[in-house]
Design an enzyme around this catalytic site. Structure first.
Site, PDB file in Angstrom:
ATOM      1  N   SER A  94      65.040 -16.257  65.564  1.00  7.44           N
ATOM      2  CA  SER A  94      66.284 -16.447  65.826  1.00  7.44           C
ATOM      3  C   SER A  94      66.536 -17.755  66.496  1.00  7.44           C
ATOM      4  O   SER A  94      66.260 -18.556  66.282  1.00  7.44           O
ATOM      5  CB  SER A  94      66.898 -15.119  66.841  1.00  7.44           C
ATOM      6  N   ASP A 203      70.461  -8.721  58.190  1.00  4.42           N
ATOM      7  CA  ASP A 203      70.555  -9.361  59.607  1.00  4.42           C
ATOM      8  C   ASP A 203      71.908  -9.049  59.880  1.00  4.42           C
ATOM      9  O   ASP A 203      72.976  -9.831  59.141  1.00  4.42           O
ATOM     10  CB  ASP A 203      70.063 -10.768  59.323  1.00  4.42           C
ATOM     11  N   HIS A 233      67.423  -8.152  61.928  1.00  4.88           N
ATOM     12  CA  HIS A 233      67.293  -9.480  62.480  1.00  4.88           C
ATOM     13  C   HIS A 233      65.949  -9.705  63.002  1.00  4.88           C
ATOM     14  O   HIS A 233      65.333 -10.806  62.901  1.00  4.88           O
ATOM     15  CB  HIS A 233      68.398  -9.532  63.567  1.00  4.88           C
TER      16      HIS A 233
END
Length: 259
Positions: A94, A203, A233
């Site tokens: 991320s 995600d 995610h």
């Protein structure tokens, strides 16, 4: 309640001359990267998992940090690994992936692994968070379906959590992240090192179009792109995490002779 030290503490595992810098995500902690780090270390790679400023403590402490602080943390991690490693690979989840991409634009790393890195956030409301800044200091973090985040076959129970993350996000820090996404996007054309780009199909935090945007903007190399059909995610702790470790290991092996 204070988090378990193992979940929030940085970690280091010495190994061969190729160092892996593991960077966790926005409002998360090193716990997101520990599983990957332990497995890579068992395969012989040197691993350093850092904790970004304001993370792993309280949302109130995070509210005092910005993108520039997190960049400094990542750069310090590279410097630390360079003390014992001839090559350093930036690996991030991320926002951690966004930081790895940023390091690569500055030619500070010899390769990168980007996992669910944002060019677009899935929740469009995050683009307008500046509008509520005069009225609120934090926003509640939406929770994706747990089945998209936790391995269904995991033997880890709720009594032994694998991840520490905040349940609310400082608005000022989120505004800083939004600015950073646009900044890094403009810099991607400078990346020349080998790159492995990963994106989860389930995600709910990062728009899945992000990985193709990154691939398009990286013009000086031909990055490998992998999609994960059953992970959410937090790819590093999802149902396919062992396969993720294997693909990262293969990437390191494949490019090690060129790094």
């Amino acid at each position: 309640m204070k988090p378990q030290k193992r979940l929030v503490d940085p970690f280091y595992f010495p190994g061969n001359p190729v160092g892996c810098l593991l960077i966790h995500g926005f409002s998360g902690s090193p716990s997101e990267m520990r599983y990957l780090g332990e497995r890579l270390a068992a395969l012989g790679w040197t691993v350093l998992g850092i904790r970004l400023s304001g993370h792993g403590t309280t949302p109130e402490e995070m509210a005092n940090t910005r993108w520039e602080d997190w960049v400094s943390d990542a750069e310090a991690g590279v410097t630390e690994l360079r003390k014992t490693c001839s090559k350093v690979i930036g690996m991030g989840l991320s926002m951690g992936g966004l930081l790895a991409l940023h390091l690569a634009t500055l030619d500070l790393v010899d390769g990168l692994v980007s996992m669910n890195s944002p060019m677009l956030l899935a929740d469009r409301r995050t683009r307008y968070v500046r509008l509520i800044r005069p009225f609120r200091k934090f926003v509640t973090k939406p929770k994706p379906p747990i089945t998209a985040q936790v391995p269904s076959d995991s033997r880890v129970t709720q009594l032994k959590p694998e991840r520490f993350v905040y349940d609310k996000i400082p608005i000022d820090s989120l505004i800083s992240l939004n600015k950073a996404i646009h900044k890094v996007r403009r810099e991607l054309k400078h990346i020349k090192c080998p790159a492995l780009l990963m994106q989860s199909r389930k995600d709910f935090t990062v728009d899945s179009a992000s990985v193709q945007m990154i691939r398009k903007y990286i013009q000086a190399c031909e990055p490998e792109v992998l999609y994960w059909e059953h992970s959410g995610h937090i790819l590093t702790l999802g149902t396919e995490r062992d396969e993720v470790v294997l693909k990262v290991h293969e990437f390191l092996q494949r490019y090690n002779k060129f790094l």
